[in-house]
Design an enzyme around this catalytic site. Structure first.
Site, mmCIF file in Angstrom:
data_model
loop_
_atom_site.group_PDB
_atom_site.id
_atom_site.type_symbol
_atom_site.label_atom_id
_atom_site.label_comp_id
_atom_site.label_asym_id
_atom_site.label_seq_id
_atom_site.Cartn_x
_atom_site.Cartn_y
_atom_site.Cartn_z
ATOM 1 N N VAL A 1 0.363 -1.306 -0.165
ATOM 2 C CA VAL A 1 0.138 -0.131 -0.444
ATOM 3 C C VAL A 1 1.094 0.945 -0.139
ATOM 4 O O VAL A 1 0.148 2.223 -0.288
ATOM 5 C CB VAL A 1 -0.841 0.070 1.088
ATOM 6 C CG1 VAL A 1 -1.549 1.202 1.244
ATOM 7 C CG2 VAL A 1 -1.481 -1.435 1.082
ATOM 8 N N LYS B 1 -13.329 -4.180 11.253
ATOM 9 C CA LYS B 1 -13.869 -3.653 10.334
ATOM 10 C C LYS B 1 -15.066 -3.234 10.909
ATOM 11 O O LYS B 1 -15.582 -1.693 10.503
ATOM 12 C CB LYS B 1 -14.137 -4.019 8.463
ATOM 13 C CG LYS B 1 -12.293 -3.568 8.140
ATOM 14 C CD LYS B 1 -12.442 -5.129 6.807
ATOM 15 C CE LYS B 1 -11.232 -4.563 6.446
ATOM 16 N NZ LYS B 1 -10.306 -5.966 5.488
#
Lengths: 430, 430
Positions: free
Chosen positions: A31, A215
């Protein structure tokens, strides 16, 4: 510090009316390098990459990074450096990354983080710290990567009251299950996912539901305005699902997905993460491979569906760079108040239960008797041909009932000698 | 003015540290009353409904609106009133609504508008005006109502470069076409849509593609950063589609939807709105009834799909109230620079062409000859049985080609005596 404060309280309408935000990237993995790639190639107005921290600079250093960027192995020095406005934290985990985020915010800097574990456990605390120092904390990349669920929720759905969340939040599990759907046992498909880089060598965090649980807790806070302990969310690993379940699911017009689910009803909050039967025609069944999907149900707006690439370097980097641009444009978060809440797994749901037994007369009578005792209505009993009597899988589906009632019925059965493995109990989403 | 200015430049982290934003609602129709309903029932922190303007107060006045709210038929007085911080414009159209928006912004107020026509034509100009006076212009409700596409784009995808947009942006057309898919001619289904309140007495704005064209122009500016003249976007009414086209589409594994489409490639910008063949298995075919859907393709993040209720009072009101909350939280828009651009309809696409002819020998030879002259490859020629020879519909599908080449081929055929109506030419999305 007055410098950083000045930036965060600027009222400029466009970032080009002041100097760019100076960004230190923490972590130059998949990332991190994608974030750097977008910043270097797209040159978004108002953003300037100035520092990259990585544990081993010699190994990571890339020649396409401009010479103006400083590489360093000294994270600590960056946290209070007056040369830096924003820390992008892509290291993950609670320690040291969480400590670094806290220290950067305490120093009045802003932080963009993709760290779902940290935000799920300490998001509120860190946001309050940010407010007190004039920094900002953004974490659009922490849930569903490249799909703008967090900005969509904060900016576009804050006017609604979200009553339920259904999410496919873990790309690894979705790859494995959507692959098993077309044939293949768990172990084979996991090996393929590992070979493709979609699953870690130790896949527990993903397949055990830990990742999706963090999440879901973040989404619950933003969407339902409840702060729950992520470790209090019930979770079931996908490892218990096998090819025979996909075969039975198909006969029921369904397939199987790892679904993160939450519901707020009459003041009670229920949440769970695990493999679930979903109708083959439903949106949740559309998502294939590593895709993510989130379905939010609002009191006023009804269902809103988001889907796309939830993971991977580039999609996640889009979320990070978008958060950086929001900081550059002084776009503050719409942070509606949330409250601590207890969470259970008491959904009212239909269920699929697979029993694997050493066959003998009377088994069905005993199982249906235990279900009847809890007033649970049976919908169907299905037994496919072609299995050995010594390890015979058959399936009972039941009408919507409280999860706790079914748990009691199964606990009563669990000790029976005919079961050669514990029953597999999956919700059916309808 | 100093009052309003003070509000818009406040740096409060939460709306509860200052007095609420005072809101004047312009228009108390379906959306307006839903906005009032959410504000009255949910009482979002930081927002206070103080005035409602409507042309005929006596007819509209509702008893559930608190007595503290002032009803008025005098719009002008509200535009400069020091008692009001934000105008919510739900009147629609360019005059007088557009003039009111301009005057409110000029007076330093903020404006939340659902007026797609106004924003498509004058968005840039009005935003620049807002920046110069310290007001803010938000229009999350102008495209796809309750689906947070605009906030998702501005806040979550600004870090990407969006290369293409595919949208089902008009609920009326989607209702009509998804209903025709299950049987029924256009006129019958339109009458049903009108009876249900999904279509206007004069449906031209919707079925002619004017409404979707405005919305597409707005999305193109935010997503692709190009400012195009909405009236320059090619448009084809859905009225030309009939039951026989759904029948042929089905044989081709497709269905038909009104798709708003834009693409940016090698500096050129193409856009169109009209009925299009979409694969029955594709996301665009999922949307039924009045649902909307937007698929954005980004260079870095790949495809992101949004879907949900694009219209209706409550969903649209969610977008309006969310915009108001963003104002209350000082969440400024991420307004990346855009540039004026020319737009054409020069897509490279496969096509479906239905010819309705008075049959005689040689027709197919003439048509295929005209296509060959433009170097267009034929994929299939399909003719269903059961039609009269005096009005025989048959379909030619062609491999991807430039729209202009196909237009030239069809222009050469158009004057032929065997055609009893102009050929129907639809893109096939693959």
């Amino acid at each position: 510090m007055p410098e950083a404060k000045n930036i965060s309280s600027s009222v400029a309408a466009s970032p080009n009316t002041r100097r760019p935000l100076r960004i230190a990237l923490f972590g130059f993995g998949t990332v991190g390098s994608s974030v750097a790639r977008i910043l270097v190639d797209s040159k978004p107005e108002g953003l300037e990459l100035t520092h990259i921290y990585n544990r081993n600079v010699a190994r990571k250093k890339a020649d396409w990074i401009p010479a103006s960027v400083t590489w360093t192995e000294d994270a600590e020095a960056l946290l209070t450096s007056p040369e830096i406005d924003v820390i992008v934290e892509l290291v993950g985990g609670l320690d040291p990354a969480g400590v670094w985020v806290e220290r950067a915010l305490a120093a009045g800097k802003s932080v963009v983080s993709a760290n779902k574990k940290l935000i799920a456990l300490k998001g509120v605390e860190l946001e309050n710290l940010a407010v007190s120092t004039g920094g900002h904390l953004k974490f659009g990349a922490a849930v569903a990567g490249g799909i703008p669920v967090i900005p969509g929720l904060e900016q576009g759905l804050s006017g609604d009251r979200i009553r339920s969340i259904l999410g496919i939040l873990n790309g690894t599990c979705n790859f494995i299950l959507s692959k098993m759907q077309t044939g293949g046992e768990y172990a084979t498909v996991l090996a393929e996912a590992q070979a493709k880089g979609y699953a870690e060598a130790d896949p527990t965090e993903d397949v055990g539901g830990f990742d999706a649980r963090s999440k879901l807790a973040i989404l619950m806070r933003l969407a339902m305005r409840v702060e729950v302990d992520p470790e209090g969310i019930a979770r079931q690993p996908i490892t218990a699902v096998s090819a025979v379940d996909f075969s039975y699911a198909r006969d029921l017009g369904c397939t199987i997905r790892q679904v993160a689910r939450a519901e707020q009803k009459d003041g009670a909050v229920a949440a769970s993460v695990g493999p679930v039967l979903v109708a083959a025609q439903s949106p949740l069944a559309w998502s294939r491979g590593t895709e993510n999907m989130v379905i939010l149900n609002g009191q006023y707006g009804g269902n809103v569906v988001f889907s796309g690439h939830g993971a991977g370097g580039h999609p996640t980097a889009v979320a990070v760079v978008s958060d950086l641009l929001a900081l550059a444009y002084d776009s503050r978060r719409v942070r509606v108040p949330s409250k601590p809440a207890a969470v259970d797994a008491e959904f009212e749901s239909a269920h699929y239960i697979r029993f694997t037994v050493k066959d003998r007369p009377g088994i069905v009578a005993e199982i249906t008797g235990a279900l009847a005792k809890e007033k649970i209505n049976i919908r169907a009993i299905v037994q496919k041909e072609g299995f050995a009597e010594s390890a015979l899988p058959f399936v009972v589906t039941v009408e919507p009932c409280k999860a706790s009632a079914l748990d009691r019925a199964l606990a009563a059965i669990r000790s029976q000698d005919y079961l050669i493995e514990p029953p597999l109990n999956l919700q059916i989403l309808e």
